[in-house]
Design a protein around this motif. Structure first.
Motif, PDB file in Angstrom:
ATOM      1  N   VAL A   1      10.671   0.766   9.603  1.00 14.40           N
ATOM      2  CA  VAL A   1       9.389   1.571   9.130  1.00 14.40           C
ATOM      3  C   VAL A   1       9.034   0.858   8.099  1.00 14.40           C
ATOM      4  O   VAL A   1       9.290   0.336   7.062  1.00 14.40           O
ATOM      5  CB  VAL A   1       9.740   2.946   8.335  1.00 14.40           C
ATOM      6  N   ILE A   2       7.455   0.884   8.050  1.00 18.96           N
ATOM      7  CA  ILE A   2       6.718   0.437   7.021  1.00 18.96           C
ATOM      8  C   ILE A   2       6.050   1.359   6.063  1.00 18.96           C
ATOM      9  O   ILE A   2       5.675   2.460   6.743  1.00 18.96           O
ATOM     10  CB  ILE A   2       5.536  -0.300   7.557  1.00 18.96           C
ATOM     11  N   VAL A   3       5.986   1.167   4.892  1.00 21.14           N
ATOM     12  CA  VAL A   3       5.532   2.423   3.789  1.00 21.14           C
ATOM     13  C   VAL A   3       4.593   1.518   2.891  1.00 21.14           C
ATOM     14  O   VAL A   3       4.961   0.532   2.154  1.00 21.14           O
ATOM     15  CB  VAL A   3       6.769   2.900   2.948  1.00 21.14           C
ATOM     16  N   THR A   4       3.239   1.753   3.208  1.00 19.06           N
ATOM     17  CA  THR A   4       2.115   1.258   2.134  1.00 19.06           C
ATOM     18  C   THR A   4       2.306   2.002   0.985  1.00 19.06           C
ATOM     19  O   THR A   4       2.724   3.344   0.781  1.00 19.06           O
ATOM     20  CB  THR A   4       0.789   1.443   2.714  1.00 19.06           C
ATOM     21  N   GLY A   5       2.104   1.382  -0.501  1.00 22.79           N
ATOM     22  CA  GLY A   5       2.207   1.864  -1.588  1.00 22.79           C
ATOM     23  C   GLY A   5       3.604   2.470  -1.690  1.00 22.79           C
ATOM     24  O   GLY A   5       4.143   3.206  -2.446  1.00 22.79           O
ATOM     25  N   GLY A   6       4.653   1.569  -1.283  1.00 17.75           N
ATOM     26  CA  GLY A   6       6.096   1.953  -1.160  1.00 17.75           C
ATOM     27  C   GLY A   6       6.774   1.722  -2.580  1.00 17.75           C
ATOM     28  O   GLY A   6       8.169   1.965  -2.249  1.00 17.75           O
TER      29      GLY A   6
ATOM     30  N   ALA B   1      -7.897  -7.542   5.481  1.00 14.43           N
ATOM     31  CA  ALA B   1      -7.257  -9.089   6.089  1.00 14.43           C
ATOM     32  C   ALA B   1      -5.673  -8.990   5.500  1.00 14.43           C
ATOM     33  O   ALA B   1      -4.936  -9.258   6.327  1.00 14.43           O
ATOM     34  CB  ALA B   1      -7.805 -10.169   5.668  1.00 14.43           C
ATOM     35  N   ALA B   2      -5.517  -8.974   4.316  1.00 16.17           N
ATOM     36  CA  ALA B   2      -3.989  -8.732   4.064  1.00 16.17           C
ATOM     37  C   ALA B   2      -3.630  -7.553   4.300  1.00 16.17           C
ATOM     38  O   ALA B   2      -2.149  -7.841   4.638  1.00 16.17           O
ATOM     39  CB  ALA B   2      -4.303  -8.894   2.181  1.00 16.17           C
ATOM     40  N   LEU B   3      -4.059  -6.447   4.704  1.00 12.48           N
ATOM     41  CA  LEU B   3      -3.076  -5.233   5.122  1.00 12.48           C
ATOM     42  C   LEU B   3      -3.024  -5.316   6.439  1.00 12.48           C
ATOM     43  O   LEU B   3      -1.783  -5.058   6.640  1.00 12.48           O
ATOM     44  CB  LEU B   3      -4.114  -3.995   4.817  1.00 12.48           C
ATOM     45  N   ASP B   4      -3.685  -5.997   7.125  1.00 15.86           N
ATOM     46  CA  ASP B   4      -3.694  -6.455   8.790  1.00 15.86           C
ATOM     47  C   ASP B   4      -2.440  -7.080   8.558  1.00 15.86           C
ATOM     48  O   ASP B   4      -1.657  -7.082   9.684  1.00 15.86           O
ATOM     49  CB  ASP B   4      -4.702  -6.742   9.299  1.00 15.86           C
ATOM     50  N   GLY B   5      -2.391  -8.275   8.086  1.00 19.18           N
ATOM     51  CA  GLY B   5      -1.444  -9.285   8.089  1.00 19.18           C
ATOM     52  C   GLY B   5      -0.174  -8.834   7.610  1.00 19.18           C
ATOM     53  O   GLY B   5       0.802  -9.334   8.255  1.00 19.18           O
ATOM     54  N   PHE B   6      -0.261  -7.784   6.678  1.00 19.01           N
ATOM     55  CA  PHE B   6       1.213  -7.301   6.175  1.00 19.01           C
ATOM     56  C   PHE B   6       1.709  -6.545   7.235  1.00 19.01           C
ATOM     57  O   PHE B   6       3.035  -6.517   7.301  1.00 19.01           O
ATOM     58  CB  PHE B   6       0.778  -6.471   4.776  1.00 19.01           C
TER      59      PHE B   6
ATOM     60  N   ALA C   1       6.444  -6.300  10.983  1.00 19.36           N
ATOM     61  CA  ALA C   1       6.994  -6.004  12.425  1.00 19.36           C
ATOM     62  C   ALA C   1       7.842  -6.948  12.774  1.00 19.36           C
ATOM     63  O   ALA C   1       8.819  -6.950  13.287  1.00 19.36           O
ATOM     64  CB  ALA C   1       5.767  -5.606  13.165  1.00 19.36           C
ATOM     65  N   GLU C   2       7.116  -8.302  12.433  1.00 20.02           N
ATOM     66  CA  GLU C   2       7.818  -9.347  12.988  1.00 20.02           C
ATOM     67  C   GLU C   2       8.920  -9.703  12.313  1.00 20.02           C
ATOM     68  O   GLU C   2      10.110 -10.254  12.720  1.00 20.02           O
ATOM     69  CB  GLU C   2       7.079 -10.622  12.972  1.00 20.02           C
ATOM     70  N   ALA C   3       9.129  -9.375  10.679  1.00 24.06           N
ATOM     71  CA  ALA C   3      10.255  -9.874   9.838  1.00 24.06           C
ATOM     72  C   ALA C   3      11.388  -8.871  10.234  1.00 24.06           C
ATOM     73  O   ALA C   3      12.501  -9.241  10.259  1.00 24.06           O
ATOM     74  CB  ALA C   3       9.671  -9.855   8.482  1.00 24.06           C
ATOM     75  N   LEU C   4      11.040  -7.568  10.667  1.00 22.46           N
ATOM     76  CA  LEU C   4      12.206  -6.721  10.964  1.00 22.46           C
ATOM     77  C   LEU C   4      12.459  -6.507  12.521  1.00 22.46           C
ATOM     78  O   LEU C   4      13.475  -6.031  12.819  1.00 22.46           O
ATOM     79  CB  LEU C   4      11.483  -5.150  10.640  1.00 22.46           C
TER      80      LEU C   4
ATOM     81  N   LEU D   1      -6.682   1.430   9.761  1.00 15.05           N
ATOM     82  CA  LEU D   1      -6.538  -0.116   9.650  1.00 15.05           C
ATOM     83  C   LEU D   1      -5.143  -0.583   9.807  1.00 15.05           C
ATOM     84  O   LEU D   1      -4.660  -1.150  10.764  1.00 15.05           O
ATOM     85  CB  LEU D   1      -6.975  -1.073   8.432  1.00 15.05           C
ATOM     86  N   ALA D   2      -4.129   0.094   8.974  1.00 14.32           N
ATOM     87  CA  ALA D   2      -2.783  -0.242   9.220  1.00 14.32           C
ATOM     88  C   ALA D   2      -2.257   0.217  10.563  1.00 14.32           C
ATOM     89  O   ALA D   2      -1.401  -0.324  11.129  1.00 14.32           O
ATOM     90  CB  ALA D   2      -2.080   0.540   7.859  1.00 14.32           C
ATOM     91  N   LEU D   3      -2.599   1.623  10.889  1.00 14.76           N
ATOM     92  CA  LEU D   3      -2.195   2.196  12.213  1.00 14.76           C
ATOM     93  C   LEU D   3      -2.688   1.286  13.290  1.00 14.76           C
ATOM     94  O   LEU D   3      -1.931   1.068  14.397  1.00 14.76           O
ATOM     95  CB  LEU D   3      -2.701   3.763  12.404  1.00 14.76           C
ATOM     96  N   ARG D   4      -3.954   0.744  13.499  1.00 20.15           N
ATOM     97  CA  ARG D   4      -4.512  -0.016  14.323  1.00 20.15           C
ATOM     98  C   ARG D   4      -3.834  -1.313  14.634  1.00 20.15           C
ATOM     99  O   ARG D   4      -3.358  -1.669  15.737  1.00 20.15           O
ATOM    100  CB  ARG D   4      -5.915  -0.536  14.128  1.00 20.15           C
ATOM    101  N   ALA D   5      -3.281  -1.911  13.388  1.00 19.64           N
ATOM    102  CA  ALA D   5      -2.544  -3.054  13.283  1.00 19.64           C
ATOM    103  C   ALA D   5      -1.004  -2.814  13.835  1.00 19.64           C
ATOM    104  O   ALA D   5      -0.491  -3.629  14.674  1.00 19.64           O
ATOM    105  CB  ALA D   5      -2.430  -3.667  12.107  1.00 19.64           C
ATOM    106  N   ALA D   6      -0.707  -1.813  13.764  1.00 20.21           N
ATOM    107  CA  ALA D   6       0.742  -1.401  13.979  1.00 20.21           C
ATOM    108  C   ALA D   6       0.836  -0.797  15.691  1.00 20.21           C
ATOM    109  O   ALA D   6       1.927  -0.943  16.099  1.00 20.21           O
ATOM    110  CB  ALA D   6       1.154  -0.130  13.204  1.00 20.21           C
ATOM    111  N   VAL D   7      -0.144  -0.369  16.326  1.00 17.63           N
ATOM    112  CA  VAL D   7       0.062   0.252  17.420  1.00 17.63           C
ATOM    113  C   VAL D   7       0.683  -0.590  18.450  1.00 17.63           C
ATOM    114  O   VAL D   7       1.527  -0.277  19.154  1.00 17.63           O
ATOM    115  CB  VAL D   7      -1.459   0.357  18.066  1.00 17.63           C
ATOM    116  N   PRO D   8       0.299  -2.137  18.690  1.00 18.37           N
ATOM    117  CA  PRO D   8       1.216  -2.756  19.711  1.00 18.37           C
ATOM    118  C   PRO D   8       2.684  -2.522  19.675  1.00 18.37           C
ATOM    119  O   PRO D   8       3.509  -2.610  20.448  1.00 18.37           O
ATOM    120  CB  PRO D   8       0.909  -4.108  19.503  1.00 18.37           C
TER     121      PRO D   8
END
Length: 269
Positions: A21-26, A81-86, A91-94, A133-140
């Motif tokens: 799970v990703i948590v922004t502001g976590g 850009a930083a958020l999208d990359g994060f 996802a790749e790291a986990l 934006l975070a959800l768009r990047a996470a969709v795939p």
């Protein structure tokens, strides 16, 4: 299935894997309570925050206390850009992604007569824009696991309180979750919203009021039927439920976690 249990995903051939799970502001406040709850339930995590020290401390504690794999980055969610990359690096790291919690948020500027157009725009971007934006990047990644997202809004999104730019952004966030639930449902992705009430967090606004103006704070407690503000852990428990497969039939919902709070301000509606 609870967050404590393992699940399987594509290519695992039935092998049990940990949920991610990703948590922004976590790393602070509600975000930190949420990462702690998810880690205690057996999740691996990715988290971000603006303060390097708090990000590093939170990641270290989660690894030490729960044995979680943790991917952590220091960034401002207003940096698109930083958020999208994060999100993509997390996802790749986990190795997979089962959930996204858009917890970062806040307000810029004061009242209507003093807030600038930039304050309004930044407040919208900080809450609604970052979530989208975070959800768009996470969709795939979420579509592969039939995962889910939780957007953290506020009681101020549907119980009027100043500042107006924050209340309007939170109301938009609630509608965003409902709209995206319909759009992303065919991909197997659930989207829900949590609206916390006023939380008592050490060092934050309501805690400062309690110390600086005890009489005003006691009066504010009267806005809660049970006479106490919300604890971050109370909200984190609901977020963890919504991310889990136990909530597989909950989609497009706004779940208030406000202890029945009336006015979301110490100074009335």
């Amino acid at each position: 299935m609870t967050s404590q249990e393992t699940t399987t995903g594509p290519g695992t051939a039935g092998q049990a894997v940990r949920r991610a799970v990703i948590v922004t502001g976590g790393s602070r406040a509600l975000g930190r309570a949420t990462t702690g709850r998810l880690a205690a339930e057996g999740c691996d995590l990715a988290l971000c925050g603006r303060d390097p020290e708090s990000v590093e401390t939170a990641a270290a504690e989660l690894r030490e206390q729960h044995g979680s794999t943790v991917h952590a980055e220091c960034l401002d969610v207003l940096d698109e850009a930083a958020l999208d990359g994060f999100v993509r690096r997390s996802a790749e790291a986990l190795g997979r992604l089962d959930g996204l919690v858009a917890c970062a948020g806040g307000a810029r500027g004061g009242d209507l007569l003093t807030a600038t157009p930039e304050d309004w725009a930044d407040t919208y971007r900080l809450n609604v824009g970052h979530s989208a934006l975070a959800l768009r990047a996470a969709v795939p990644y979420l579509s592969r696991t039939r995962g889910s997202a939780v957007l953290v809004a506020s009681v101020s999104g549907w119980k009027p309180a100043p500042p107006a730019q924050y209340a309007a952004a939170k109301a938009a966030q609630i509608h965003l979750a409902a709209s995206l639930a319909r759009e992303l449902g065919p991909r197997g992705i659930r989207v829900n919203c949590v609206s916390p009430g006023s939380m008592l967090i050490p060092g934050k606004g309501w805690d400062r009021l309690r110390q600086q103006d005890p009489e005003a704070y006691r009066a504010f407690e009267g806005e809660f039927p049970m006479g106490r503000l919300v604890a971050p852990e109370d909200v984190a428990a609901v977020i963890a439920f919504l991310v889990s497969d136990q909530a597989r039939a909950v989609n497009g919902a706004n779940v208030p976690v406000d202890a029945g709070q009336n006015a979301p301000s110490a100074y009335g509606y």
